[in-house]
Scaffold this motif. Structure first.
Motif, PDB file in Angstrom:
ATOM      1  N   PRO A  13       6.816   1.051  13.385  1.00  0.00           N
ATOM      2  CA  PRO A  13       6.017   1.884  12.483  1.00  0.00           C
ATOM      3  C   PRO A  13       4.562   1.976  12.934  1.00  0.00           C
ATOM      4  O   PRO A  13       4.069   1.104  13.654  1.00  0.00           O
ATOM      5  CB  PRO A  13       6.115   1.142  11.146  1.00  0.00           C
ATOM      6  CG  PRO A  13       6.298  -0.294  11.532  1.00  0.00           C
ATOM      7  CD  PRO A  13       7.135  -0.263  12.792  1.00  0.00           C
ATOM      8  N   HIS A 310      13.430  -2.351   6.504  1.00  0.00           N
ATOM      9  CA  HIS A 310      12.208  -2.331   7.303  1.00  0.00           C
ATOM     10  C   HIS A 310      11.301  -3.486   6.895  1.00  0.00           C
ATOM     11  O   HIS A 310      10.843  -3.565   5.751  1.00  0.00           O
ATOM     12  CB  HIS A 310      11.456  -1.015   7.111  1.00  0.00           C
ATOM     13  CG  HIS A 310      12.216   0.175   7.602  1.00  0.00           C
ATOM     14  ND1 HIS A 310      12.836   0.210   8.829  1.00  0.00           N
ATOM     15  CD2 HIS A 310      12.453   1.381   7.025  1.00  0.00           C
ATOM     16  CE1 HIS A 310      13.419   1.374   9.000  1.00  0.00           C
ATOM     17  NE2 HIS A 310      13.211   2.105   7.918  1.00  0.00           N
ATOM     18  N   LYS A 339       1.941   1.841   6.113  1.00  0.00           N
ATOM     19  CA  LYS A 339       2.786   1.965   7.297  1.00  0.00           C
ATOM     20  C   LYS A 339       3.537   3.286   7.234  1.00  0.00           C
ATOM     21  O   LYS A 339       3.963   3.720   6.165  1.00  0.00           O
ATOM     22  CB  LYS A 339       3.761   0.787   7.432  1.00  0.00           C
ATOM     23  CG  LYS A 339       3.052  -0.524   7.780  1.00  0.00           C
ATOM     24  CD  LYS A 339       4.029  -1.648   8.053  1.00  0.00           C
ATOM     25  CE  LYS A 339       3.297  -2.953   8.338  1.00  0.00           C
ATOM     26  NZ  LYS A 339       2.564  -2.948   9.617  1.00  0.00           N
ATOM     27  N   TRP A 341       6.775   5.327   8.823  1.00  0.00           N
ATOM     28  CA  TRP A 341       8.065   5.065   9.446  1.00  0.00           C
ATOM     29  C   TRP A 341       8.696   6.399   9.857  1.00  0.00           C
ATOM     30  O   TRP A 341       8.838   7.293   9.032  1.00  0.00           O
ATOM     31  CB  TRP A 341       8.979   4.328   8.479  1.00  0.00           C
ATOM     32  CG  TRP A 341       8.344   3.136   7.828  1.00  0.00           C
ATOM     33  CD1 TRP A 341       7.530   3.137   6.727  1.00  0.00           C
ATOM     34  CD2 TRP A 341       8.461   1.772   8.234  1.00  0.00           C
ATOM     35  NE1 TRP A 341       7.134   1.855   6.409  1.00  0.00           N
ATOM     36  CE2 TRP A 341       7.691   0.986   7.323  1.00  0.00           C
ATOM     37  CE3 TRP A 341       9.147   1.127   9.269  1.00  0.00           C
ATOM     38  CZ2 TRP A 341       7.590  -0.398   7.420  1.00  0.00           C
ATOM     39  CZ3 TRP A 341       9.050  -0.263   9.365  1.00  0.00           C
ATOM     40  CH2 TRP A 341       8.284  -1.003   8.452  1.00  0.00           C
TER      41      TRP A 341
END
Length: 355
Positions: A13, A310, A339, A341
């Motif tokens: 990420p 994750h 983050k 992704w």
């Protein structure tokens, strides 16, 4: 930067740094004429941030709040941002200059703000006062429009001339109905219907013409998130092409559809308390964050089975959102980071496909 393989489980990420306290809320804009879109984040460090939604690159910071910011949203045309703060105000910002255009002075902490789906002229607010208010910005605005055609560059101090709007200039809807702090507000595609999520564990659908509740959903456990999908729908998707109201509450996630988001499409029990949820209505997957863990879990909407996990955050994920093109999703955490992704094959943004 981050690299990525074709297999979704193996890419890295992108991490967006810059905040110094927990990230409480993230919101993507719609897609612009050249395919661009933006992301705004609210944080307990008092300073919302605007980023490029594809790369996560920092564009600017909105300075002016004197308390934690709990929610931040971009107007439908991305010209303005609205923020809700513990300093007893909501603020509306010009995203070109980064300056405050209006300060909406309340009598207690403001937790929620919402624009209608096709207008930046109205703003709904709610918070510790347990009052839902609607502000008509056109009625208080006598200033000339701000010129400019690019989003703000760098820092702004928010100190320019702007209007202060008092709480009594807002129109209160349903006085005395909410039994707890209003935690989230979202406007449906029907401009007369909006939804509130409060700490009395009730989701309420409000008819603004009659100023009354037309539907309620009592939930078991604290309400984590209450948001609409922002991916452009297709006729055969989960919502039949319309945005879907996605709610995380207690150990359940709820999905509501229809023009006024009053039709329960599906509710799914999970084995943990859910802090946040986001849905991809075309790919039929949803992502959750738990209150007591630090993972983003991906589920198949039809089978309700977990398909991916994750790890990377160091605190609970309080907000999750897919990008408007569905090619990534972002998570905002207690650890002060966002983050991003990847949710597509091949190269995208700063990710490069590996052979």
């Amino acid at each position: 930067m981050a690299g990525g393989l074709e297999t979704p489980k193996t890419y890295v990420p992108l991490t967006c740094h810059g905040h110094s306290r927990p990230v409480t809320h993230i919101n993507f804009s719609s897609i612009g004429p050249e395919g661009e879109y933006y992301m705004i984040s609210a944080c307990k460090d008092n300073n919302p941030m605007l980023r490029d939604g594809v790369t996560g690159d920092w564009i600017g910071t909105f300075f002016g709040h004197k308390g934690a910011v709990y929610q931040a949203r971009l107007s439908p045309d991305t010209q303005y941002a609205a923020t809700a703060s513990a300093d007893f105000t909501a603020k509306i910002w010009d995203t070109h200059s980064g300056e405050v255009t209006y300060t909406l002075q309340h009598h207690h902490i403001v937790r929620a703000v919402a624009f209608p789906p096709h207008s930046g002229n109205l703003l709904a607010t709610g918070g510790m006062e347990k009052k839902l208010r609607i502000f008509d910005l056109d009625r208080v605005d006598t200033s000339a429009p701000v010129n400019g055609n690019s989003l703000m560059n760098g820092n702004a101090n928010g100190a320019s001339d702007h209007k202060t709007i008092t709480a009594d200039m807002g129109f209160e809807v349903g006085a005395g109905v909410h039994g707890g702090m209003i935690k989230s507000i979202v406007w449906t595609q029907d401009p007369n219907i909006l939804v509130t999520a409060a700490d009395d564990k009730v989701i309420r659908w409000w008819d603004l013409q009659s100023q009354s509740v037309v539907q309620e959903q009592v939930v078991q456990g604290d309400i984590g998130s209450c948001e609409f999908t922002n991916i452009k729908g297709e006729p055969g998707d989960i919502g039949g092409g319309l945005p879907i109201l996605t709610i995380a509450a207690g150990k359940m996630v709820y999905f509501y559809g229809g023009p006024d988001a009053r039709t329960l499409i599906k509710s799914i029990p999970l084995p943990y308390e859910v802090a946040s949820v986001a849905l991809h209505p075309i790919e039929k997957k949803f992502v959750t964050g738990g209150i007591k863990d630090t993972w983003a879990k991906v589920y198949d909407y039809d089978t309700e089975q977990e398909t991916d996990l994750h790890k990377g955050h160091h605190g609970p994920i309080w907000s999750i959102s897919f990008s408007p093109d569905g090619k990534l999703y972002a998570t905002g955490s207690e650890d002060g980071t966002i983050k991003m992704w990847k949710n597509c094959q091949g190269s995208f943004g700063l990710w490069r496909a590996q052979d």
